[in-house]
Design a protein around this motif. Structure first.
Motif, short mmCIF file in Angstrom:
data_model
loop_
_atom_site.label_atom_id
_atom_site.label_comp_id
_atom_site.label_asym_id
_atom_site.label_seq_id
_atom_site.Cartn_x
_atom_site.Cartn_y
_atom_site.Cartn_z
N SER A 33 0.83 -1.20 0.00
CA SER A 33 0.00 0.00 0.00
C SER A 33 0.86 1.24 0.00
N GLY A 34 0.30 2.31 -0.55
CA GLY A 34 1.00 3.59 -0.62
C GLY A 34 0.37 4.46 -1.68
N LEU A 35 1.06 5.55 -2.05
CA LEU A 35 0.58 6.40 -3.11
C LEU A 35 0.53 5.61 -4.42
N PRO A 36 -0.41 5.90 -5.30
CA PRO A 36 -0.57 5.09 -6.52
C PRO A 36 0.70 4.93 -7.34
N PRO A 51 -3.92 11.81 6.55
CA PRO A 51 -4.95 12.75 6.10
C PRO A 51 -4.50 13.50 4.85
N GLY A 52 -5.40 13.60 3.90
CA GLY A 52 -5.10 14.33 2.67
C GLY A 52 -4.41 13.53 1.59
N GLU A 53 -4.09 12.26 1.84
CA GLU A 53 -3.43 11.43 0.84
C GLU A 53 -4.37 10.32 0.38
N ASP A 54 -4.32 10.03 -0.92
CA ASP A 54 -5.12 8.96 -1.51
C ASP A 54 -4.21 7.78 -1.80
N TRP A 55 -4.38 6.72 -1.04
CA TRP A 55 -3.53 5.55 -1.19
C TRP A 55 -4.25 4.47 -2.00
N PRO A 79 -8.34 1.52 -4.32
CA PRO A 79 -8.19 2.60 -3.32
C PRO A 79 -8.31 2.07 -1.90
N VAL A 80 -7.55 2.69 -1.00
CA VAL A 80 -7.61 2.36 0.43
C VAL A 80 -8.54 3.37 1.10
#
Length: 723
Positions: free
Chosen positions: A623-626, A666-670, A649-650
């Motif tokens: 998991s992490g940033l795309p 917060p504020g990040e789309d993983w 998406p997570v």
């Protein structure tokens, strides 16, 4: 494992690898011994074995190796394998000491081995300090820690942080007591109720190594049965280790062992003891003064001498999963210990997890169960209330307590306390349609609608109030609480039974025991107190809420929580009755009615085998940033039979709520991808993921924490929440 030195004190020797190989080969052919370091910047070194191989306390994968240091003569006596040391590591900031420039900051580590020479040809940095001459890292513990690190794609240093408690100088200075002689072989006692119980104890007492999955009968006898298994192992001259999910369970086994064997034969390792006392107990175990250990999750690494038995109670409890890297599960650690130490293994619980069923199905362990007649004599009567019954029940709509449950509680209160299990604590917030049970959603953002203290509805995501809600599925305008908490339930029951005392047990205040006098005991799952003489009845409310969770283990977990509560109720022959509010046709409900958790686990295992779900397969979550997840998956060399699922998406954490474990900042789309491999390829998958993560961290592009590029990637083996 590589032993190259990259401490900044030595550095590279500048020779090309090919030239260096030729030089070393010519030295070997001429039979010229390599020069041993005898001095270090004017300081004399140890005359024998002047090289120390050290594991530095750096929990990063690209530094997961040993580093060689020179042993000064003044540290020779104390610098023995297993002790804690401090060394200079990395370039760091320089300072002047005794006219010499020294680089790198001081860092803790463990001295693993003393050697005559180093594989590194350059000058070696010297050990800065031996923190304590107490050897805390044995060869057996080091082997176990390495096996755990490899299985979970983690670093050895991270595992040792879990395995070796922080030092207390005062505890080290206190001598440990002399070990007591082995006790007498105990009588089988209540083990005679199980078909192979007496034979299991005999095998332990004669030095055998049986492996069993134990399905314990209802009632409080499990702690005494565990104590007898430990006593039988001690009688053979070997050690025993018991791991339980929480301090309450540890206290029960501790009391049972003390009653059976007396004081001084076992150690209790829990966080409640405090760091100094816990370390003193741990040292007594390592020194061999105590041969038996009972403890919570961290005790799975306890350095028991001559280990003869490892036992785990209630492996389905979430507390057995370590939250810190590399996040091992106590069950898997004890399985590794049983294999490495060739000792007995006992996995006990009132229910049965799918992993336990797989151990029996594969033939690795034998079932340790009671006959059906024994089960019927020990279990309470279980009755069900389904959705159709609730729809026709005016009492359920008015007070959320079905008529059958109300009657059972009234009858039970004539003979003793009544347990009421609710899925959560507090007042409830999330709402659902009272007619079709569809979750109530916000019209603006589809977030969950909530209500506090009977006030207006509002959205848990965007905060908007909702005044004109109606169900889009069936058109109903009536709402009900999706999960009503312990405090609200206690108030409702207090109004229904005004002359009866009501007690609550939950996260903030957990009761251990309650008197055997009539009372209503409202509890959340896992916090149920033990009643003197057993409960007269139990009400398991809102069962559909636990069964409806979007989780692979929803049915298994619901059955485990129900059985844990129902096992505290008196047998049916003594009038014990349990009412579960859940659809009676569902498999977990039927398993509870028949008191057949083993059958439920076996059927779950067969279905997961068909679908390729764990534990039949092995899985890892990335998991992490795309962009970071995509780059990681592109460079990892997975086994040929690996399958990558996703990424998807997570889900993030709702505003104003605490961050969930594994949720993005917060504020990040993983995004998260799942890697699945068939049986036999789990080790190769873990090694590949670990190598790719180590290479990524060495480049400074992120690992467990944000790297130079600000793109963290997190890898977890056997994630518990694959959905």
């Amino acid at each position: 494992m590589s032993s190259e030195n990259r401490t900044g004190e030595g550095g590279a020797d500048g020779a090309p690898p090919e030239q260096l190989a030729l030089i070393r080969a010519s030295v070997r052919e001429a039979k010229v011994p390599r020069a041993k370091p005898r001095t270090w910047r004017g300081a004399a070194l140890a005359k024998e074995l002047p090289v120390a191989r050290v594991l530095v306390d750096k929990g990063v994968l690209h530094l997961d190796r040993y580093f060689d240091y020179a042993v000064p003569e003044e540290l020779d006596a104390d610098a023995q394998p297993g002790v804690r040391v401090r060394v200079r590591f990395g370039a760091g900031r320089h300072r002047v000491r005794d006219g010499r420039r020294e680089g790198g900051g001081l860092i803790d580590g463990f001295l693993v081995e003393r050697r005559a020479e180093s594989d590194y040809s350059g000058p070696l940095a010297a050990l800065a300090q031996v923190v304590s001459p107490e050897p805390v890292l044995s060869e057996e513990l080091l082997t176990l820690a390495r096996a755990v690190a490899d299985r979970y794609a983690g670093s050895l240093a991270d595992v040792l942080q879990l395995a070796v408690p922080p030092r207390s100088a005062r505890a080290e200075q206190r001598p440990s007591p002399e070990p007591l002689p082995p006790p007498e072989v105990p009588e089988p006692g209540s083990w005679a109720r199980y078909e192979r119980g007496a034979a299991f104890l005999r095998s332990l007492a004669t030095g055998g190594a049986p492996r069993a999955v134990w399905n314990a009968l209802p009632g409080p006898g499990w702690s005494e049965e565990l104590a007898r298994a430990v006593a039988a192992t001690l009688a053979s001259g070997r050690g025993a280790l018991v791991v339980v999910p929480d301090g309450r369970a540890a206290a029960r086994v501790d009391a049972a062992l003390t009653a059976l064997l007396g004081e001084g034969r076992h150690a209790l390792l829990t966080a409640d003891a405090g760091p100094e006392k816990r370390y003193r107990q741990w040292l007594a175990v390592r020194r061999g003064s105590v041969r038996a250990v009972v403890g919570t999750r961290a005790a799975m690494f306890a350095p028991v001498r001559d280990l003869g038995l490892v036992a785990l109670w209630d492996d389905g409890d979430d507390s057995h999963s370590e939250p810190h890297a590399p996040q091992p599960h106590a069950r898997e650690v004890l399985l590794l210990r049983a294999a490495l130490d060739r000792c007995a293994f006992l996995l006990g619980s009132r229910d049965c997890t799918v992993e336990a069923a797989q151990l029996v199905e594969s033939g690795w362990a034998r079932p340790l169960v009671a006959g059906r007649e024994q089960v019927r004599r020990a279990a309470p009567l279980v009755r069900t209330v389904g959705d159709l019954d609730l729809a026709r029940d005016e009492a359920a709509r008015a007070a959320r307590l079905p008529s059958l449950a109300w009657q059972t509680a009234r009858e039970g209160l004539r003979h003793g306390p009544v347990l009421v299990q609710v899925p959560r604590r507090g007042y409830v917030p999330r709402m659902a349609c009272a007619q079709c049970r569809a979750p109530a959603r916000c019209r603006h953002c589809a977030g969950p609608l909530e209500a506090r203290d009977g006030g207006a509805l509002w959205c848990g995501w965007c905060g908007r109030e909702e005044s004109g809600w109606h169900c889009p599925e069936c058109g109903s305008f009536r709402l009900r609480a999706q999960v009503v908490g312990a405090r609200r339930t206690a108030e409702e029951l207090g109004r229904a039974f005004p002359a009866v005392p009501v007690r609550t047990s939950g996260r903030e205040h957990v009761l251990d025991t309650v008197p055997g006098t009539p009372a209503l005991v409202v509890s959340t799952p896992g916090a149920e107190p033990v009643a003197e003489g057993g409960y007269a009845a139990a009400l398991l409310l809102d069962g559909w809420a636990m069964l409806g969770r979007p989780d692979l283990r929803a049915g298994e977990d619901a059955l485990r929580r129900w059985i844990a509560a129902a096992a505290l109720v008196r047998p049916q022959s003594a009038g014990g009755t349990v009412v579960v509010v859940a659809e009676p046709t569902l498999r977990p409900v039927q398993a509870l009615v028949r008191w057949d958790p083993v059958g439920h686990a076996v059927r779950e295992l067969a279905e997961r085998a068909e679908l390729g779900f764990p534990p039949v397969s092995r899985m890892a979550a990335v998991s992490g940033l795309p962009e970071a997840v995509a780059a990681f998956l592109a460079e990892v060399h997975l086994p040929p039979d690996a399958e990558v699922l996703g990424p998807v998406p997570v889900p993030g954490t709702a505003p104003g709520r605490p961050r969930r474990p594994g949720a993005p900042p917060p504020g990040e789309d993983w995004e998260r991808a799942l890697v699945r491999v068939p049986p036999g390829s789990g080790g190769a998958m873990a090694a590949a993921l670990k190598a790719a993560q180590a290479a990524r961290m060495a480049r400074g592009t992120g690992g467990g924490a944000a790297g130079a590029a600000g793109e963290p990637v997190r890898v977890r083996i056997d994630p518990p929440d694959i959905g």
